[in-house]
Motif scaffolding. Structure first.
Motif, PDB file in Angstrom:
ATOM      1  N   LYS A 478      42.202 -60.576  -0.106  1.00 41.78           N
ATOM      2  CA  LYS A 478      43.081 -61.608  -0.111  1.00 41.78           C
ATOM      3  C   LYS A 478      43.794 -61.303   1.104  1.00 41.78           C
ATOM      4  N   ILE A 479      44.103 -62.578   1.635  1.00 38.03           N
ATOM      5  CA  ILE A 479      44.745 -62.861   2.916  1.00 38.03           C
ATOM      6  C   ILE A 479      46.191 -62.818   2.580  1.00 38.03           C
ATOM      7  N   LEU A 480      46.996 -62.234   3.572  1.00 35.01           N
ATOM      8  CA  LEU A 480      48.579 -62.120   3.368  1.00 35.01           C
ATOM      9  C   LEU A 480      49.159 -63.253   4.499  1.00 35.01           C
ATOM     10  N   GLY A 481      48.515 -63.080   5.674  1.00 34.06           N
ATOM     11  CA  GLY A 481      49.210 -63.829   6.849  1.00 34.06           C
ATOM     12  C   GLY A 481      48.519 -63.892   8.126  1.00 34.06           C
ATOM     13  N   CYS A 482      49.248 -64.384   9.284  1.00 35.49           N
ATOM     14  CA  CYS A 482      48.625 -64.219  10.604  1.00 35.49           C
ATOM     15  C   CYS A 482      49.809 -64.055  11.477  1.00 35.49           C
ATOM     16  N   CYS A 483      49.226 -63.785  12.840  1.00 40.52           N
ATOM     17  CA  CYS A 483      50.091 -63.782  13.924  1.00 40.52           C
ATOM     18  C   CYS A 483      49.475 -64.449  15.081  1.00 40.52           C
ATOM     19  N   LEU A 484      49.988 -65.434  15.801  1.00 39.52           N
ATOM     20  CA  LEU A 484      49.270 -66.132  16.873  1.00 39.52           C
ATOM     21  C   LEU A 484      49.945 -66.050  18.033  1.00 39.52           C
ATOM     22  N   GLU A 485      51.265 -65.300  18.091  1.00 39.61           N
ATOM     23  CA  GLU A 485      52.138 -65.239  19.255  1.00 39.61           C
ATOM     24  C   GLU A 485      51.625 -64.200  20.264  1.00 39.61           C
ATOM     25  N   THR A 486      50.525 -63.489  19.979  1.00 38.12           N
ATOM     26  CA  THR A 486      50.439 -62.352  20.626  1.00 38.12           C
ATOM     27  C   THR A 486      49.330 -62.693  21.446  1.00 38.12           C
ATOM     28  N   GLU A 487      48.683 -62.055  22.566  1.00 35.42           N
ATOM     29  CA  GLU A 487      47.716 -62.090  23.607  1.00 35.42           C
ATOM     30  C   GLU A 487      46.381 -62.415  22.792  1.00 35.42           C
ATOM     31  N   VAL A 488      45.950 -61.526  21.779  1.00 32.27           N
ATOM     32  CA  VAL A 488      45.222 -61.645  20.836  1.00 32.27           C
ATOM     33  C   VAL A 488      45.586 -62.023  19.474  1.00 32.27           C
ATOM     34  N   LEU A 490      46.291 -62.028  15.495  1.00 38.26           N
ATOM     35  CA  LEU A 490      46.325 -60.991  14.270  1.00 38.26           C
ATOM     36  C   LEU A 490      46.015 -61.580  12.881  1.00 38.26           C
ATOM     37  N   LEU A 491      45.363 -60.904  12.134  1.00 34.08           N
ATOM     38  CA  LEU A 491      45.057 -61.374  10.726  1.00 34.08           C
ATOM     39  C   LEU A 491      45.603 -60.027   9.794  1.00 34.08           C
ATOM     40  N   VAL A 492      46.299 -60.685   8.815  1.00 32.59           N
ATOM     41  CA  VAL A 492      46.951 -59.700   7.869  1.00 32.59           C
ATOM     42  C   VAL A 492      46.391 -59.925   6.485  1.00 32.59           C
ATOM     43  N   TYR A 493      45.843 -58.797   5.955  1.00 33.41           N
ATOM     44  CA  TYR A 493      45.305 -59.162   4.767  1.00 33.41           C
ATOM     45  C   TYR A 493      45.436 -57.823   3.717  1.00 33.41           C
ATOM     46  N   GLU A 494      45.277 -57.960   2.442  1.00 34.89           N
ATOM     47  CA  GLU A 494      45.465 -56.636   1.549  1.00 34.89           C
ATOM     48  C   GLU A 494      44.804 -55.669   2.004  1.00 34.89           C
ATOM     49  N   PHE A 495      45.287 -54.269   1.576  1.00 34.13           N
ATOM     50  CA  PHE A 495      44.588 -53.125   2.106  1.00 34.13           C
ATOM     51  C   PHE A 495      43.955 -52.557   1.001  1.00 34.13           C
ATOM     52  N   VAL A 496      42.457 -52.417   1.319  1.00 34.85           N
ATOM     53  CA  VAL A 496      41.679 -51.804   0.226  1.00 34.85           C
ATOM     54  C   VAL A 496      41.123 -50.418   0.598  1.00 34.85           C
ATOM     55  N   ASP A 497      41.534 -49.204  -0.015  1.00 33.83           N
ATOM     56  CA  ASP A 497      41.940 -48.097   0.340  1.00 33.83           C
ATOM     57  C   ASP A 497      40.559 -47.024   0.139  1.00 33.83           C
ATOM     58  N   ASN A 498      39.310 -47.497  -0.350  1.00 37.18           N
ATOM     59  CA  ASN A 498      38.269 -46.649  -0.536  1.00 37.18           C
ATOM     60  C   ASN A 498      37.107 -46.883   0.294  1.00 37.18           C
ATOM     61  N   GLY A 499      37.326 -47.435   1.470  1.00 38.02           N
ATOM     62  CA  GLY A 499      36.157 -47.634   2.142  1.00 38.02           C
ATOM     63  C   GLY A 499      35.401 -48.635   2.111  1.00 38.02           C
ATOM     64  N   THR A 500      34.123 -48.627   2.729  1.00 37.48           N
ATOM     65  CA  THR A 500      33.120 -49.578   2.667  1.00 37.48           C
ATOM     66  C   THR A 500      32.084 -49.132   1.576  1.00 37.48           C
ATOM     67  N   LEU A 501      31.076 -50.159   1.126  1.00 38.31           N
ATOM     68  CA  LEU A 501      30.059 -49.657   0.074  1.00 38.31           C
ATOM     69  C   LEU A 501      29.075 -48.655   1.093  1.00 38.31           C
ATOM     70  N   PHE A 502      28.892 -48.840   1.974  1.00 33.15           N
ATOM     71  CA  PHE A 502      27.844 -48.339   2.779  1.00 33.15           C
ATOM     72  C   PHE A 502      28.447 -46.760   3.074  1.00 33.15           C
ATOM     73  N   ASP A 503      29.936 -46.653   3.049  1.00 35.98           N
ATOM     74  CA  ASP A 503      30.069 -45.223   3.191  1.00 35.98           C
ATOM     75  C   ASP A 503      29.763 -44.459   2.102  1.00 35.98           C
ATOM     76  N   HIS A 504      29.640 -45.122   0.799  1.00 36.11           N
ATOM     77  CA  HIS A 504      29.423 -44.366  -0.411  1.00 36.11           C
ATOM     78  C   HIS A 504      27.741 -44.197  -0.781  1.00 36.11           C
ATOM     79  N   ILE A 505      26.836 -45.026  -0.014  1.00 41.31           N
ATOM     80  CA  ILE A 505      25.491 -44.795  -0.490  1.00 41.31           C
ATOM     81  C   ILE A 505      24.724 -44.088   0.600  1.00 41.31           C
ATOM     82  N   ASP A 506      25.308 -44.016   1.792  1.00 41.27           N
ATOM     83  CA  ASP A 506      24.889 -43.403   3.101  1.00 41.27           C
ATOM     84  C   ASP A 506      24.704 -41.849   2.647  1.00 41.27           C
ATOM     85  N   PRO A 507      23.210 -41.469   2.692  1.00 46.11           N
ATOM     86  CA  PRO A 507      22.931 -40.055   2.128  1.00 46.11           C
ATOM     87  C   PRO A 507      23.477 -38.992   3.241  1.00 46.11           C
TER      88      PRO A 507
END
Length: 755
Positions: A478-488, A490-507
């Motif tokens: 889910k997106i929460l917001g953004c910031c466009l007044e900086t040089e690049v 920024l996009l703010v969205y909800e924090f998902v705390d357990n990594g990516t799927l690939f992290d869990h299937i990589d041997p």
């Protein structure tokens, strides 16, 4: 006013310090609310053996039941002053009323070593036609006795003839107490109550402090007191210190004190020397009093300076002035030679003021210019980062505008500790992702775009913001917001705390291994999210970058699809759109790669690669292993060569999960068909995965599922023929692979801008 208040605070603190030292260490400091200053004390402490009083005459009693401090004969003490050598006690009043005749109760006070103060007390009589008599003695002077009396008459009863506040014989009279008396008796009697009974109920006699009693006409009818305060003068016995030349170790007077002989020749008192304060009888003695923090004789109006020293203070004038600085002295006046210095000082002060004004104006101008420049920079950044494009999208879909919060640069810098490298969660083709903590302790993920003036990347970034703002699904980040007044941007969205799927299937990351059951559930949740994008969103969305690193897992291993930088909205009246090819190497639909025609089946192909990753635990692309350079082609080739069970992840308990592994492999092959029309829809993929999970959870569903499977075998036999390794099933589960033209068209492909 401020200096006066500060002085009062300091004085109160000093007085509190003195009070804490008023009694001996280890002795009771108070009885109730009343201080017990040395040389007075309450007995000998049984626990320490400390004698809390100087002489027996100073030995007091504390009634713990009433919290009253008592002198001999149970007389209540109301105050003790070591500095004045006085103690105040309460004594009963002699009283007689009109319903009685004769003489009132005789009151008696015997103080032995102390005397009734002749300067602080008066013998008072209240009433009409009243006679009171007092007898005072000094037992230390061969029992000298003095008699005194007081009579009041009221021949005319009208109250107006009696004056308030005066005690001169009409209704009230008073006489002095002889000096040096340590024993006193007194009583009151009536002469004739008949003539005055209408307005005078009772008559009274008592000894009291002079400033305590003020006569009132109302007292003839009713006197509200039963006791009166009496001031006793006390001294230290001559036996303690016979003369002032004796060492202070043998004398009651301590450091910085003077010895004062009693006027009647019996005993002495101690007092602090001038410029000192405290308890002169306490072992610590008297301490210096800082006159400079109190009212003094230094002339403040002429800038005089005060200098404190032990026992006193002095005044002086500041440099450039003449005089002694005292109020009654020569004050402080400016020296003649100082006038020129004063003129120079005034000129210098004027220059400083002018410079200060110039500096203030320059600073204000710079600040205004800086603010204007920052505002211009922010506006320029807003435009360069696609702010106008975002506003255009939002204006077209007003219902989604309230879902996006515009953050300031300061807010996101604080949240990421100024974008500290230790907060980096990962890097992708679209930017760097940081972990942030907002002021309300909400954990968020902040994507810092790699945009550097590239119009295409800006468009991708704004596209991701707009696409995410329209999505509300439990398996989509889910997106929460953004910031466009900086040089690049920024996009703010909800924090998902357990990594990516690939992290869990990589041997290679054994600590993150997840079971086959969890992998199947995650696949189903991912399909639900993609199906929502394809069909349930207000405008269909093609993700265009489905891959295992874009599928995040929360603390419960629930899947959340992320990274919508490459996503595209598909108008409802179109089934496909033509666009510049964009995607990730190994996941890209080969048909889309060749034709540039994007449709929902492109996401189906990418998801098929994710299914193969779940089955094999291998990366979609591995340049260091030629045979696995493209996992999708390797998977199809292995199945064709009857090697499916050899390439599956060995950690998945193949014997236990053989049926589901085979079914998912069949589904993956269908998703990976080169011809998009031959692939299943995402809805069909979702139904098949749900059926697999339902059969596993509810065995009674298996019969219906087997019937559906038999109906599909005719079609699938064209693609899949082979066998299951020994011990993994019976003949009904054997599969094989036949050649198919579409598999021959599979090609290795790479994308220059793949992430």
């Amino acid at each position: 006013m401020g200096l006066k208040l500060l002085f009062l605070i300091l004085l109160a603190a000093a007085m509190a310090e003195v009070e804490t030292q008023s009694s001996l260490e280890g002795c009771p400091r108070k009885c109730g609310d009343l201080e017990i200053p040395y040389p007075f004390g309450v007995g000998i402490q049984p626990s320490t053996g400390v004698n809390c009083f100087l002489e027996e005459s100073f030995n007091l009693t504390c009634d713990n039941s009433t919290s009253k401090l008592l002198y001999r004969d149970n007389l209540q003490i109301s105050s003790i002053s070591p500095q004045a050598g006085q103690m105040e006690i309460l004594m009963n009043i002699s009283k007689i009323c009109q319903n009685r005749s004769g003489v009132g109760l005789v009151q008696h006070l015997r103080t032995d070593d102390f005397t009734v103060s002749s300067t602080q007390n008066k013998f008072v009589t209240i009433g009409c036609d009243t006679l009171s008599i007092t007898r005072a003695q000094n037992s230390l002077r061969q029992n000298e006795s003095y008699f005194n009396g007081c009579a009041t008459l009221c021949e005319k009863p009208p109250p107006e003839e009696l004056n308030d506040k005066t005690c001169t014989g009409t209704g009230c009279c008073q006489v002095d107490i002889p000096a040096g008396m340590n024993s006193i008796n007194f009583t009151v009697s009536t002469v004739n109550f008949t003539n005055v009974s209408s307005f005078n109920n009772c008559s009274y006699a008592f000894v009291a402090k002079s400033d305590w009693f003020k006569f009132s006409v109302d007292y003839l009818d009713y006197f509200p007191h039963e006791t009166a305060p009496i001031v006793l003068d006390w001294t230290v016995s001559n036996l303690t210190c016979r003369n002032s030349s004796i060492s202070s170790d043998h004398c009651a007077c301590k450091d910085n004190t003077d010895l004062v002989r009693s006027d009647d020749g019996y005993g002495y008192n101690c007092k602090c020397k001038t410029g000192f304060e405290g308890n002169p009888y306490h072992p610590d003695g008297c301490r210096d009093f800082d006159e400079c923090n109190a009212s003094n004789n230094c002339s403040i109006s002429t800038q005089a300076l005060c200098h404190n020293f032990d026992g006193g203070y002095s005044c002086s004038c500041p440099p450039g002035y003449t005089g002694d600085g005292y109020v009654n002295g020569t004050h402080c006046t400016l020296k003649a030679s100082s006038h020129s210095n004063l003129r120079i000082l005034i000129i210098a002060l004027g220059i400083v003021v002018v410079l200060l004004v110039v500096f203030t104006l320059a600073s204000t101008t710079c600040l205004v210019h800086k603010r204007r420049t920052l505002k211009q920079i922010r506006q320029r950044n807003f435009e360069q980062n696609g702010g106008n494009l975002l506003q255009q999208h939002i204006s077209q879909q007003q219902s989604y505008a309230e879902r996006i919060k515009i953050f300031t640069e300061i807010e996101l810098k604080n949240a990421t500790n100024n974008f500290d490298e230790g907060r980096i969660l990962g890097c992708g083709g679209q930017g760097i992702v940081y972990k942030g903590i907002l002021p309300d302790n909400t954990h968020v993920a902040i994507k810092k775009s790699r945009v550097g003036g590239d119009a295409r990347q800006i468009k991708d970034f704004i596209n991701e913001v707009f696409v995410l703002s329209q999505i509300n699904h439990r398996n989509v980040v889910k997106i929460l917001g953004c910031c466009l007044e900086t040089e690049v941007p920024l996009l703010v969205y909800e924090f998902v705390d357990n990594g990516t799927l690939f992290d869990h299937i990589d041997p290679s990351k054994t600590g993150h291994f997840i079971t086959w059951e969890s992998r199947l559930r995650i696949a189903a949740e991912t399909v639900e999210a993609i199906l929502y994008l394809h069909s349930a969103a207000s405008i269909p969305i093609i993700h265009r970058d489905i891959k295992s690193t874009n599928i995040l897992l929360d603390h419960n291993d629930k899947a959340k699809v992320s990274d919508f930088g490459a996503s595209r909205l598909v108008p409802l009246d179109e089934t496909q759109i033509t666009t510049v090819v964009q995607g990730t190497l190994g996941y890209l639909d080969p048909e889309y790669l060749h034709t540039g025609q994007l449709n929902e089946k492109s996401d189906v192909y990418s998801f098929g690669v994710v299914l193969v990753e779940l089955l094999t635990g291998n990366k979609a692309v591995a340049f260091n292993r030629p045979e696995l350079r493209n996992l999708a082609m390797y998977f199809v080739s292995s199945v064709k060569e009857n090697c499916l069970w050899e390439i599956l992840d060995r950690r998945l308990e193949q014997k236990k999960n053989a049926k589901q592994l085979k079914d998912v492999a069949l589904l993956a092959l269908r998703c990976l068909r080169v011809n998009g029309q031959e692939r299943p829809t995402m809805k069909e993929v979702a139904l098949e995965l749900q059926n697999m999970i339902a059969v596993e959870m509810h065995p009674w569903v298996k019969d219906e599922a087997m019937k559906e499977e038999e109906a599909m075998k005719v079609e699938e036999s064209e693609y899949l023929l082979g066998h299951v390794p020994n011990g993994y099933g019976d003949a009904s589960t054997s599969i094989s692979v036949a050649s198919h033209d579409s598999t021959q068209k599979q090609i290795a492909f790479e994308i220059a801008n793949g992430r």
